[in-house]
Design an enzyme around this catalytic site. Structure first.
Site, PDB file in Angstrom:
ATOM      1  N   GLU A 260       4.467  -3.896  12.430  1.00  0.00           N
ATOM      2  CA  GLU A 260       3.361  -2.938  12.354  1.00  0.00           C
ATOM      3  C   GLU A 260       2.266  -3.638  11.580  1.00  0.00           C
ATOM      4  OE1 GLU A 260       1.182  -0.836  10.266  1.00  0.00           O
ATOM      5  OE2 GLU A 260       2.434   0.954  10.080  1.00  0.00           O
TER       6      GLU A 260
ATOM      7  N   GLU B 113       8.365   2.437  14.669  1.00  0.00           N
ATOM      8  CA  GLU B 113       9.165   3.003  13.599  1.00  0.00           C
ATOM      9  C   GLU B 113       9.373   4.483  13.913  1.00  0.00           C
ATOM     10  OE1 GLU B 113       7.845   0.288   9.786  1.00  0.00           O
ATOM     11  OE2 GLU B 113       6.640   2.073  10.244  1.00  0.00           O
TER      12      GLU B 113
ATOM     13  N   ASN C 289       0.792  -1.229   0.000  1.00  0.00           N
ATOM     14  CA  ASN C 289       0.000   0.000   0.000  1.00  0.00           C
ATOM     15  C   ASN C 289       0.824   1.279   0.000  1.00  0.00           C
ATOM     16  OD1 ASN C 289       0.762  -0.760   2.601  1.00  0.00           O
ATOM     17  ND2 ASN C 289      -1.050   0.097   3.574  1.00  0.00           N
TER      18      ASN C 289
ATOM     19  N   CYS D 142      -3.252   1.276   7.129  1.00  0.00           N
ATOM     20  CA  CYS D 142      -3.517   0.692   8.439  1.00  0.00           C
ATOM     21  C   CYS D 142      -4.086   1.688   9.445  1.00  0.00           C
ATOM     22  CB  CYS D 142      -2.259   0.050   8.988  1.00  0.00           C
ATOM     23  SG  CYS D 142      -0.819   1.126   8.899  1.00  0.00           S
TER      24      CYS D 142
END
Length: 508
Positions: free
Chosen positions: A264, A474, A167, A298
């Protein structure tokens, strides 16, 4: 060598995007077993390229290359590594138009979204270059012990497996690769087989910027390649962005080997709309939160809870705005929402809506194709569902432009509804009340919370979730910490000797 590599990229990648090979030791190569996969244009359903797909032998070769390159890359020093990262950032910035074309063609996301996103990707490499150059060790006082000096250094882990999704191909790969390389690790990146092109180009950019062979390797492939990487005995860290099933599987492998792991994973972000907002601004913000990237991100707003006093008016305006969004050719400047990434994703969105049991306020089906050329594209109209928050559609994520909406009664009710989820990655709050913004945000289960905005991100702001949304962070210092380990040195400085068994030595 680099000129030859670049020339081959120009031939292979710009000539109708005909074929993408693997990238190992700064060289383009085919899979050992010759395996390839078709890459589809989601807007037309047509195959637009082929890509080599990595098998076990390719994984072994790439890890071997990264392992061989690691000692020299580790020891070259932060300043030299930073110079290479900054050169790569400059080249990335120069090639943004080309990279936008590649990502739009392979994911179907509107090009104007990628123009905004990819223009910022170089910042990740510049930030982590500077952070690595200025990171210092420490010298704890060792509980006041005057006879010993304690020195703590941050050292790299070794070969890292970076597994990235379709994505946000280049952005997410860069969020991992920048801290990985800056801190002295080497990398094998496995991009999604649906959209590997820009990551392969990133490998070439690093080679041209001075990264030695083996420092950055790119292996497109499916779940088997990811599993082989996670299981390889020479991989010291596994870092994944993907679905919950993949996170659980790879986490289990990494855990069984006792290596560093970050993930993640899925999100099911709530958006809380209080009754003091400007309705037009809040509706515009909710559309951006829910329908950017066709909802395939997400932290997309999937559950919108609205103060009961304004619920009916907000729901009506949101539905009207969703119906007005232009769905079509992702390369057209006026397109708001592009197609879903695959026929499988489209079928899942249809099934989700059909089984929701909710009232459909907007959308709910594939739109009319913008022209005959897009008849086989994977388009789905922005959809607004209304119903009881106990419905499954409020509990499970739909990776599509689908949002569920329901009213709440007060702050406590809003917080309870927002937190009624197994996922805790992103959340949003819309209010003009500063006190309420802080009160509510502090009680939301989310790693990232936005107030009166959404999707904002930067290389210096930690990003990650709780519960089923993942492990670790992150961005920022957290990211560099994840790619390093603390190494402690204790030196006895006292001149006199000591004898433990003689009764005059200190323990601890």
């Amino acid at each position: 060598m680099l000129r030859t590599v670049r020339a081959r990229w120009v031939h292979r990648c710009r000539r109708n995007m005909a074929h993408f090979p693997l990238f190992v030791q700064n060289e383009l190569r085919e899979a050992v077993d010759g395996a390839t996969i078709d890459i589809e244009d989601p807007a037309t359903g047509a195959s637009v390229a082929t890509c080599a797909t990595a098998g076990p032998a390719d994984v072994a070769a790439a890890v071997d290359a990264a392992k061989a390159a690691w000692p020299a890359w580790r020891d070259v020093g932060a300043k030299k590594r930073a110079t290479i990262l900054r050169k790569a950032a400059a080249e990335l910035r120069r090639r943004v138009p080309e990279l936008c074309d590649v990502e739009t063609r392979q994911t179907g996301r509107p090009r104007r979204e990628y123009e905004a996103q990819l223009g910022r990707v170089p910042e990740w490499f510049e930030y982590h270059a500077s952070l690595a150059e200025t990171t210092e060790g420490s010298a704890p006082n060792f509980i006041g012990d005057p006879d010993h000096l304690c020195v703590v250094q941050k050292v790299p882990l070794g070969v890292c497996a970076l597994i990235t999704p379709f994505n946000h191909p280049l952005l997410i790969a860069s969020k991992k690769l920048a801290p990985c390389l800056a801190t002295g690790n080497t990398a094998v990146v496995k991009p999604s087989e649906l959209a590997p092109g820009s990551i392969l180009l990133l490998g070439e950019i690093f080679a041209a910027s001075g990264a030695p062979p083996g420092v950055v390797n790119v292996l497109p492939g499916g779940a088997d390649a990811a599993t082989a990487l996670a299981a390889h005995e020479d991989v010291a860290r596994v870092d994944l962005t993907g679905g919950s099933a993949a996170g659980k599987a790879l986490g289990s492998i990494a855990g069984s080997r006792g290596v560093s792991y970050g993930a993640e994973l899925a999100g099911h972000a709530p958006l809380l709309i209080f009754d003091d907002v400007d309705l037009d601004q809040a509706v515009a913000g909710a559309c951006f939160a829910a329908f950017l990237a066709a909802g395939q991100t997400c932290v997309s707003a999937k559950r919108i809870f609205v103060a009961r006093r304004i619920y009916d008016e907000f729901a009506s305006r949101l539905a009207k705005r969703a119906d007005a969004l232009r769905v079509g050719d992702p390369f057209a400047p006026g397109t708001d929402v592009g197609p879903l990434v695959s026929a499988k994703a489209l079928a899942a969105a249809r099934a989700f809506v059909d089984a929701s049991g909710a009232e459909i306020l907007a959308g709910g089906s594939a739109p009319c194709a913008p022209s005959e050329a897009f008849m086989n594209g994977h388009f789905f109209r922005p959809t607004v569902l209304a119903g009881d928050p106990a419905l499954d559609c409020f509990r499970e994520e739909c990776f599509a432009p689908v949002v569920c909406i329901a009213p709440f009664d007060d702050e406590a009710d809003a917080i309870a509804k927002a937190n009624a989820s197994a996922y805790a990655l992103g959340a949003g709050v819309w209010t003009r009340d500063v006190g309420r913004a802080h009160r509510v945000s502090s009680q939301l289960n989310a790693g990232v919370t936005w107030v009166n905005c959404h999707h904002r991100n930067g290389p210096d702001a930690p990003w990650g979730g709780f519960l089923k949304s993942g492990v670790g962070r992150e961005n920022g210092r957290d990211a560099q910490d994840a790619y390093t380990a603390s190494k402690t040195l204790v030196v006895r400085t006292a001149e006199q000797g000591e004898d433990w068994f003689g009764g005059d030595a200190r323990y601890g």
